[in-house]
Design a protein around this motif. Structure first.
Motif, PDB file in Angstrom:
ATOM      1  N   THR A 193      -5.718 -22.172   1.379  1.00  0.00           N
ATOM      2  CA  THR A 193      -4.394 -21.731   0.933  1.00  0.00           C
ATOM      3  C   THR A 193      -3.125 -22.794   1.434  1.00  0.00           C
ATOM      4  O   THR A 193      -4.345 -24.691   1.330  1.00  0.00           O
ATOM      5  CB  THR A 193      -3.600 -21.036   2.328  1.00  0.00           C
ATOM      6  N   GLN A 206       1.756 -20.813   6.060  1.00  0.00           N
ATOM      7  CA  GLN A 206       0.212 -20.891   5.151  1.00  0.00           C
ATOM      8  C   GLN A 206       1.140 -19.711   3.539  1.00  0.00           C
ATOM      9  O   GLN A 206       1.314 -18.329   3.999  1.00  0.00           O
ATOM     10  CB  GLN A 206      -0.605 -20.438   5.469  1.00  0.00           C
ATOM     11  N   ALA A 209      -3.837 -16.742   0.629  1.00  0.00           N
ATOM     12  CA  ALA A 209      -5.429 -17.258  -0.061  1.00  0.00           C
ATOM     13  C   ALA A 209      -5.463 -16.513  -1.199  1.00  0.00           C
ATOM     14  O   ALA A 209      -5.234 -15.822  -1.785  1.00  0.00           O
ATOM     15  CB  ALA A 209      -5.844 -17.066   0.587  1.00  0.00           C
TER      16      ALA A 209
END
Length: 324
Positions: A193, A206, A209
């Motif tokens: 991330t 973040q 992913a």
């Protein structure tokens, strides 16, 4: 050579220092200077310093980070990056790193890298928007390339931080939207991330992913278990010990430490105090003062990326029985 650990110490880390062969000059031989030093401003008051391990990494005890001529930080051997905080905005700095061995020898300092922190900004508590469109692919069996869309923030973006799982592993400049990640393992699954950071040191949420599995290249073996693990017992001074021997897994570098398990439960950590053994390693652990007791033993290696590898096959031993 073998060392023994008492039962009371089975739940604490054990440092095993092996005597090096050769002259005192060989024992004090200095490692090469850390290479690949990079310094990236993270905010108006912080920078991210990162370097590569020297080729003699098995004997490295730690690193010293310098700002100009002043040592500012001691870093353990397993880390090759730090964030330096408390700096002044709009100020030029230089950083360098040197390695320290178990025997007290120091490498030359790396070349100095210059960096200038960005200007201070008015009080700002608003985090940048999170980076979007994170994508990635493997770059051979031991590296990966990531890319993402430029993030936005009211004070601009100073840097991007890259995370592997929950650990920060790299930083790049705020005008970059790509990163090259190295020191990965073949045939291994990774999750990355990215976060954006502004000059006021506010971090974005973040990114989503991206998951990457490195391929298995010619000659690469993803099996990280210790090889040819054997176990027996011996008695000394009224006590019984398990004697273990094995070959290190082929990770592409020396293995610095192992976890030992008895009857399925963590018992102790073995850390080589100096250079890891060449060829077959041996180690002994106290079991009991009674003969005829049965124990199961296994171990696993710490890998170059900091993760623990696969367990060896589990061996069963009986106190009082002769060694195989």
């Amino acid at each position: 050579m073998s060392r023994f650990v008492s039962l009371a110490a089975l739940t604490s880390a054990v440092v095993l220092t092996l005597a090096a062969c050769g002259s005192n000059n060989e024992e004090k031989k200095a490692p090469s200077a850390p290479a690949g030093l990079t310094v990236q401003a993270g905010s108006a008051t912080s920078v991210h310093v990162m370097w590569n391990q020297p080729s003699e990494k098995a004997g490295i005890k730690g690193y010293e980070v310098y700002r100009g001529a002043t040592k500012i930080k001691d870093v353990p051997a397993e880390k090759t990056m730090i964030d330096v905080t408390g700096l002044k905005p709009s100020t030029a700095y230089t950083f360098s790193v040197r390695a320290r061995t178990e025997n007290g020898a120091f490498s030359p300092r790396s070349g100095e890298i210059a960096v200038t922190t960005p200007a201070a900004v008015a009080e700002d508590k608003e985090a940048p928007a999170r980076p979007e469109k994170l994508a990635g692919k493997s770059d051979g069996a031991r590296a990966a390339r990531l890319s993402w869309a430029e993030a936005t923030g009211d004070q601009g973006i100073t840097s991007y931080d890259i995370y592997q799982g929950g650990s920060k592993i790299h930083s790049v400049a705020g005008d970059a939207t790509t990163a090259h990640i190295t020191r990965l393992r073949p045939g291994t699954h990774y999750r990355f991330t990215v976060t954006a950071r502004d000059a006021a040191d506010n971090a974005s949420p973040q990114s989503s992913a991206v998951e990457i599995t490195t391929p298995r290249g010619p000659g690469d073996d993803p099996d990280t278990a210790p090889i040819d693990f054997r176990a027996g017992t011996h008695a000394a001074d009224g006590a019984h010990y398990v004697d273990m021997s094995w070959l290190a897994p082929e990770t592409g570098t020396d293995v610095p430490s192992y976890q030992i398990y008895l009857d399925g439960t963590f018992a102790t950590t073995l850390i080589w105090g100096g250079e890891a053994p060449k060829g077959r390693a041996t180690y002994s652990v106290f079991l009991s003062k009674k003969a005829g007791e049965t124990y199961r033993v296994k171990l696993r290696a710490k890998l170059p990326d900091g993760n623990w590898g696969k367990f060896s096959p589990e061996r069963t031993v009986v106190t009082g029985e002769a060694r195989p």
